[in-house]
Design a protein around this motif. Structure first.
Motif: not given
Lengths: 222, 140
Positions: A21, A24-25, A28-29
């Motif tokens: 998690a 993946s964050h 994405k950033n």
């Protein structure tokens, strides 16, 4: 699967979920910034229609920013891939530093959010025979509980040192600021109990010297 | 008069690039690299819309959102997040967010939302702008 192994697996699943998690964050950033830089290139080109000339140096800077962010995202994905493959890994011999470094790298974003930085002291050649994913999970449980007890108003540096004592090896966590090492140790012991038993490890704390130590046999005992 | 936007994110590069893109589109953008800096700015400045990253160091976005809405009731706030979960979105709306946008952002969508929320609802009379103006009037 017996009860004890089941609990180790459950903790492992929890660890895997938390790390994926977080990673993946982070990806994405990174994509968000690449997206904005690419959009800015488009904006600057569109502005030429309104008579604003393109500045080649500016374009070069934006392109470099995109390249740097892509490289960073690639590093993150590589880390994620190695992590995913480590889950089913066998007993192997690794340096304690490798274990801690990879755990810290995965938890980097979470630590940064809490104002926590990491340093490493020598010796970085001490080896342990272990199941890397499970030891990493134990180090993560230590980190998570340290994060939870750290007041995020102050920055904390966590220095890792490694020792070899007779048939054991030790990961020493030194804190730059006062934290309640007894309460932190108790929380780690409680949460990490199945892994501590599995690794035949022990946790110690030293409030005076602001340390928590994770000690385990250098040879894996099944 | 252009819409005044406060953009809050912990990544300086994201702030620099997105603020430039919004400025190109006519917005008056101020940036803050932490929630604390943003809260400090709001003591003396007011904004039509705040764009707030949900995941921030020190204080997370929902905590910041709560503080912002306490400080400036009626403040229009759009949350930006790398991962929008339904639960977080609902929580954010309950805390007073006008909208939630997932990163990477579509600039056209962002512009539409900023314009919509800036014109849809004026800040409540107890807002920072109101106090700011009142304070200015009373200061000799």
């Amino acid at each position: 699967m017996n009860g004890s192994h089941g609990k180790v697996d459950t903790l492992g699943l929890d660890y895997f979920g938390r790390m994926t998690a977080s990673i993946s964050h982070e990806i994405k950033n990174g994509l968000a910034i690449i997206n904005e830089n690419a959009g800015l290139l488009g904006d600057l080109v569109a502005l030429t229609d309104k008579g604003r000339p393109l500045d080649p140096a500016r374009l070069e800077t934006i392109a470099e920013n995109i390249r740097r962010r892509v490289q960073h995202a690639d590093d993150i994905v590589r880390r994620l891939n190695q992590f995913a493959h480590s889950v089913s890994g066998p007993v192997t011999t690794v340096t304690l530093r490798e274990i801690v470094e990879s755990t810290v790298a995965l938890a980097h974003r979470i630590a940064a959010m809490k104002g926590i930085a990491f340093t490493f002291s020598q010796d970085d050649t001490i080896k342990v025979e272990t199941i890397p994913f499970i030891l990493q999970n134990m180090v993560w449980i230590c980190l998570k509980n340290i994060f939870q007890r750290h007041d995020s108003d102050t920055n904390l540096t966590l220095d890792f040192a490694f020792q070899e004592i007779e048939t054991d090896v030790v990961i020493v966590m030194n804190f730059s600021h006062e934290i309640d090492t007894a309460a932190t140790k108790a929380a780690i012991s409680e949460e990490g109990k199945p892994i501590i038993l599995f690794l035949k490890a022990q946790i110690y704390n030293d409030q005076t010297n602001r340390t928590i130590q994770l000690r385990m046999p250098k040879k894996f005992i099944d | 008069m252009s819409i005044q936007v406060l953009l809050i994110d912990d990544d300086q590069e994201f702030l620099d690039v997105l603020s430039e893109r919004l400025a190109i589109r006519g917005f008056d953008v101020t940036t803050a690299v932490s929630s604390r800096i943003a809260l400090d700015r709001l003591k003396s400045e007011s904004f039509d819309v705040i764009l707030l990253d949900l995941q921030m160091p020190e204080m997370d976005g929902l905590q910041t959102l709560e503080k912002l809405t306490d400080m400036v009731p009626g403040q229009q706030i759009i949350l930006l997040t790398a991962h929008a979960t339904v639960a977080k979105g609902v929580q954010a709306m309950k805390l007073g967010a006008a909208d939630v946008l997932e990163k990477p952002i579509d600039i056209r969508e962002l512009v539409e939302k900023i314009t919509k929320v800036a014109t849809a609802k004026k800040p409540a009379p107890q807002s920072g702008k109101f106090f700011h103006q009142l304070f200015k009037k009373r200061t000799p």
